[in-house]
Design a protein around this motif. Structure first.
Motif, short mmCIF file in Angstrom:
data_model
loop_
_atom_site.label_atom_id
_atom_site.label_comp_id
_atom_site.label_asym_id
_atom_site.label_seq_id
_atom_site.Cartn_x
_atom_site.Cartn_y
_atom_site.Cartn_z
N SER A 21 -33.30 -47.76 -18.85
CA SER A 21 -34.54 -47.28 -19.75
C SER A 21 -34.42 -47.83 -21.46
CB SER A 21 -34.54 -45.71 -19.97
OG SER A 21 -33.34 -45.27 -20.50
N VAL A 25 -32.40 -49.72 -27.53
CA VAL A 25 -33.54 -50.32 -27.90
C VAL A 25 -34.53 -49.14 -28.51
CG1 VAL A 25 -35.45 -51.89 -27.29
CG2 VAL A 25 -33.32 -52.13 -26.42
N ARG A 26 -34.60 -48.31 -27.48
CA ARG A 26 -35.51 -47.13 -27.91
C ARG A 26 -34.92 -46.43 -29.26
NH1 ARG A 26 -39.17 -45.58 -23.74
NH2 ARG A 26 -38.67 -46.73 -21.86
N LYS A 29 -36.03 -48.73 -32.17
CA LYS A 29 -37.32 -48.45 -32.65
C LYS A 29 -37.83 -47.09 -33.15
CE LYS A 29 -40.32 -50.78 -30.10
NZ LYS A 29 -41.04 -51.46 -29.09
N GLU A 30 -37.35 -45.90 -32.78
CA GLU A 30 -37.18 -44.85 -33.54
C GLU A 30 -36.88 -44.96 -35.12
OE1 GLU A 30 -35.69 -41.75 -31.11
OE2 GLU A 30 -37.15 -42.19 -29.39
N LYS A 36 -40.82 -54.42 -33.82
CA LYS A 36 -40.88 -55.11 -32.36
C LYS A 36 -39.80 -55.36 -31.89
CE LYS A 36 -45.72 -55.50 -32.98
NZ LYS A 36 -45.94 -55.05 -34.38
N ALA A 37 -39.55 -54.91 -30.48
CA ALA A 37 -38.51 -55.52 -29.69
C ALA A 37 -38.87 -56.67 -28.60
CB ALA A 37 -37.90 -54.59 -28.83
N HIS A 95 -40.99 -50.29 -16.80
CA HIS A 95 -39.46 -50.50 -17.57
C HIS A 95 -39.36 -51.31 -18.70
CE1 HIS A 95 -38.31 -48.40 -13.76
NE2 HIS A 95 -37.25 -47.93 -14.55
N GLU A 97 -41.70 -51.52 -21.01
CA GLU A 97 -42.53 -50.90 -22.27
C GLU A 97 -42.11 -50.95 -23.41
OE1 GLU A 97 -43.56 -47.62 -24.41
OE2 GLU A 97 -42.07 -47.09 -23.03
N PRO A 98 -40.63 -50.90 -23.48
CA PRO A 98 -40.20 -50.86 -25.08
C PRO A 98 -40.43 -52.36 -25.72
CG PRO A 98 -38.36 -50.16 -23.61
CD PRO A 98 -39.44 -50.49 -22.82
N GLU A 100 -42.51 -55.46 -27.17
CA GLU A 100 -43.74 -56.00 -27.32
C GLU A 100 -43.93 -57.64 -26.74
OE1 GLU A 100 -42.05 -54.00 -29.62
OE2 GLU A 100 -43.64 -52.59 -29.53
#
Ligand code: SF4
Ligand code: SF4
Lengths: 386, 436
Positions: A21, A25-26, A29-30, A36-37, A95, A97-98, A100
């Motif tokens: 997950s 990275v998440r 981003k938060e 963007k990743a 998976h 999804e994070p 772009e």
């Protein structure tokens, strides 16, 4: 106490690598809303450019044994390596999804085709293919690659990247620091394998693919400072170079079993991205050109980078000499054609040098390791009792 | 009903003779050191530049396929596997290396042991890079790699073209050194001009398949014509050959003659053929009087049916353009989908046959997605079969035959026949091909 702490660090980063997950990275981003990743398919990507554009570069590495293939087999059938399928499967199961954007490069035919299959199946993402030059003998190749990087910068700008040369210079300096530390860990491992096991070094270095470089530098500094002070004892092991695992990664268990069977892995080509350049990339002058020049003239050798000025088998020869290896283990992903091809001249070279060698094949998804373990043990025994 | 394919006409004879002449020249080179020779790849190459130096091309791919068609590929493949090549390496390479080591040649005539130059024109296939490195290593010949940027955008950029042109110029300097001859720009222009004329004729041949019945098979027969296309296109002999071929096929067209008494199905073929079972495979389609009206494999050398020609006014640039954008191997998957879609529509085909070959990931990796696109998104009858282009061990004859029979039975009964509904769904167009 120190030993316990450092071991916990290794376990933590092993868990991070196994988590599909992408927690780091998440988190990034938060903490950085709107930014963007961009994921890149192994082996190499100009991460400095992505970083300078304000994005998070993330090295993808398939899904190991943690994802069932439900959809990807129908798109990439028989005789195709596993990482191609698990990467596509990750896309088809949300998976990725994070991310772009996704970057691919000219490493092999399967990866190249995957880039465009992904493009069709995920039209909402920015998906690009970078052509990394294969003729470094031509003075034109640096210019060409700089133009290719400028094209990439243009594309990143259209998806919200904010880029300028000064930012790129700063990013280059940062990644130089990261690579310098990685080189230091590798040197420590080659000199004192008992202080830093191969699997430990591996998880720490590879973690650089899935976390922000700033945090990775802190981690590397911490390990570089504490590993030499560990209380581990020297063992009498065979010094081996592991070659061939540059793209799809072997299960951690395979790296461990090689060590447990009596080998010190003193060099390898696992997770090459965080150690791609042999020396610093100059951060003065035109930074795009500097990065292009570094790719052409200061890259590590790898089975997916071609430079006929100096054949790769001589690169391997050098590696075995510098690391004072007793033997070479060819560790190849099933259906990885670049690894299979290189195996022939590599093997001839190693034989010419009088070094023993062993060829092993793996898949990301491997559930029983007994056969591999026996093969390595037999190999080691045959050498020790010679 | 068991119709067999027949091979009539002078083209096939003439083609055979030309290829034998080529092998004879290579034998001459092997014996006396002249003419000079150069190994290179068939796809998107710069044979025009070699012709300007009077250098004869050696095509390891052509050697490999000739070997397979003559049922001689297994021994050299096994020899290569013995020295460490994997079961899953491209068998073209294995057959070629095996031949090098054992001194086998497809026609029994000698081939030069050490070409003047091993020239890897890298157009898309990463195996080319490895293959030619190995050939250079094993023969001791000098190696040069022309790095051709993969076509990752709709059109090549001016930087892409400039990069290839510069390398071609470096190659000229290298060839001057290796042959001791001065580069002759007029001779180069003449070679480029001959290519343009051969390509025009070849393109007209391909467009003949648009009529019903098609006077030739754009897969099986096209393969016969492809040898001369690679070896001779930049020469007057090539121009003459294609003029003769066109005349012969046009005569058939005017007579309303097809391949079979009645053309029942029109197909688009994707992927290389199974050379070790070429005849058997062809007969599986002949049984159903099915003609390939277009094929992607016949565009590995060039995509001339969509209008591209070499240009004597811009010889270097047009050679570069051809290498970058005008051959199927250096174009991306989605551009290949578009190419096939265009064949479906303009060549009025009933269905698509996708032949997955194990050796060739360039063609085959992702063909399942292609099947999904054609069958699900476009609603085109699509058959997917697997074997190999060089290794006879991967051809499951009965199974392949059954699948092909079942496909045609279904096609015959489907309401879609006689003309499959090739109407693309809206928005299905992926990228744009150059117009003819
Ligand atoms: S593992 Fe090998 S074959 Fe698979 S994508 Fe990577 S380089 Fe290509
Ligand atoms: S992989 Fe395919 S294109 Fe490449 S050499 Fe083999 S058969 Fe030819």
């Amino acid at each position: 106490m120190l030993d316990l702490e450092i071991e916990r660090t290794f376990d933590r980063y092993r868990d991070l690598l196994e988590d599909l997950s992408f927690p780091a990275v998440r988190r990034w981003k938060e903490a950085n809303p709107g930014r963007k990743a961009v994921g890149f398919f192994p082996v190499y990507a100009p991460v400095e450019i992505l970083h300078a554009a304000g994005m998070l570069p993330v090295g993808l590495a398939g899904a190991g044994d943690r994802l069932d293939i439900q959809h990807a087999d129908a798109r990439f059938g028989s005789f195709i390596c596993s990482i191609i399928k698990t990467t596509l499967e990750m896309g088809m199961t949300g998976h990725l999804e994070p991310f772009e954007g996704l970057l691919f490069s000219s490493i092999c035919d399967s990866a190249r085709n995957l880039a465009f299959v992904m493009k069709r199946n995920f039209p909402q993402k920015y998906i690009d293919f970078l052509h990394l030059p294969h003729n470094p003998s031509s003075p034109a190749s640096v210019e060409f690659l700089a133009a290719e990087y400028r094209r990439l910068i243009g594309e990143l700008t259209t998806i919200g990247g904010d880029f300028n040369d000064d930012k790129l210079r700063a990013s280059i300096a940062l990644f130089n620091r990261q690579r310098e530390l990685v080189r230091r860990l590798y040197a420590l491992r080659a000199a004192s394998p008992h202080l830093l096991r191969a699997w430990e070094c591996y998880v720490v270095v590879r973690a650089g693919n899935v976390m922000p470089v700033e945090e990775h530098i802190a981690l590397l500094e911490q390990v570089a400072a504490s590993a030499p002070r560990r209380g581990a004892k020297k063992r009498d092991s065979l010094r081996v170079v592991v070659e061939g695992a540059f793209c799809e990664q072997p299960p951690l268990e395979v790296i461990r079993l090689i060590e447990e069977a009596g080998c010190d892995i003193v060099e390898d080509d696992f997770a090459l991205a965080p150690r791609w350049f042999t020396e610093d990339v100059p951060s003065a002058g035109d930074p795009v050109l500097a990065l292009a020049e570094a790719y052409v003239n200061r890259s590590v050798y790898s089975s997916v980078r071609h430079d006929f000025r100096k054949p790769r088998w001589l690169g391997l020869a050098e590696k075995t000499k510098v690391s004072r290896a007793d033997a070479v283990i060819f560790l190849m992903a099933k259906f990885c054609e670049p690894a299979y091809f290189d195996y022939v001249p590599f093997k001839q070279q190693v034989e010419l040098m009088g070094l023993p060698h062993l060829a092993l094949e793996y898949e990301e998804k491997l559930f029983t390791f007994e056969r591999l373990r026996t093969e390595v043990e037999t190999f080691v025994e045959s050498l020790v009792f010679d | 009903m068991a119709e067999k394919s027949e091979y009539r006409g002078n083209i096939h004879q003439r083609q055979k003779q030309l290829m034998l002449d080529w092998y004879a020249r290579l034998e001459q080179a092997a014996e006396g050191g002249e003419p000079k020779t150069c190994s290179l790849m068939v796809s998107g190459n710069c044979v025009e530049l070699l012709e300007a130096f009077g250098i004869v091309p050696i095509y390891p791919e052509v050697n490999a396929l000739q070997l397979a068609i003559r049922h001689q590929s297994l021994d050299p493949i096994l020899a290569a596997e013995e020295m460490g090549y994997a079961a899953d390496n491209c068998a073209y390479v294995k057959a070629d290396i095996g031949c090098l080591l054992k001194g086998i040649t497809p026609t029994g005539t000698r081939l030069p042991e050490k070409p003047t130059l091993v020239l890897c024109n890298f157009v898309g296939c990463n195996t080319y890079l490895k293959w030619f490195e190995h050939v250079a290593k094993f023969t001791g010949a000098p190696l040069y790699v022309i790095d051709v940027p993969f076509l990752r955008t709709a059109e090549p950029s001016k930087e892409d073209v400039a990069y290839v042109v510069k390398q071609l110029q470096e190659l000229v300097a290298l060839l001057e050194k290796l042959t001791g001859r001065k580069f002759d720009p007029d001779r180069f222009r003449h070679a480029v001009e001959c290519s343009a004329r051969s390509e025009e004729l070849w393109s007209r041949i391909k467009h003949l398949a648009k009529v019903t019945p098609s006077p030739f098979d754009a897969y099986f027969d096209a393969i016969t014509l492809m040898g001369p296309l690679y070896v001779y296109r930049a020469t007057q002999e090539g121009v003459d050959f294609f003029a003769q071929a066109l005349a012969e096929l046009e005569a058939k067209r005017f007579a309303g003659e097809g391949i079979y008494e009645r053309e029942r199905f029109r197909l688009v073929m994707e992927g290389p053929p199974p050379y070790p079972y070429f005849r058997t495979f062809r007969d599986m389609f002949a049984k159903w009087q099915a003609t390939a009206v277009a094929s992607t494999y016949s565009t590995v050398g060039g995509l001339w049916e969509f209008g591209f020609r070499h240009d004597p006014a811009q010889p270097f640039e047009s050679v570069a353009m051809h290498m970058i954008a005008q051959n199927v191997t250096n174009r991306n998957m989605l551009q290949r989908y578009d190419q096939m879609q265009r064949y479906m529509e303009e060549w009025k085909a009933d269905g698509v046959i996708i032949h997955f070959v194990k050796s060739c990931r360039l063609f085959s990796a992702g063909q399942g997605d292609m099947r999904d696109y054609f069958s699900k998104q476009l609603g085109v009858p699509t058959l997917y079969i697997e074997s190999d282009l060089e290794d006879p061990r991967y051809f499951a004859e009965a199974q392949t035959r059954n699948r092909i029979d079942a496909f045609f039975e279904a096609l015959e009964h489907s309401k879609a026949h006689p003309r499959a509904k090739a109407e693309p769904k809206k928005g299905a167009q992926l990228c744009v091909l150059p117009q003819a």
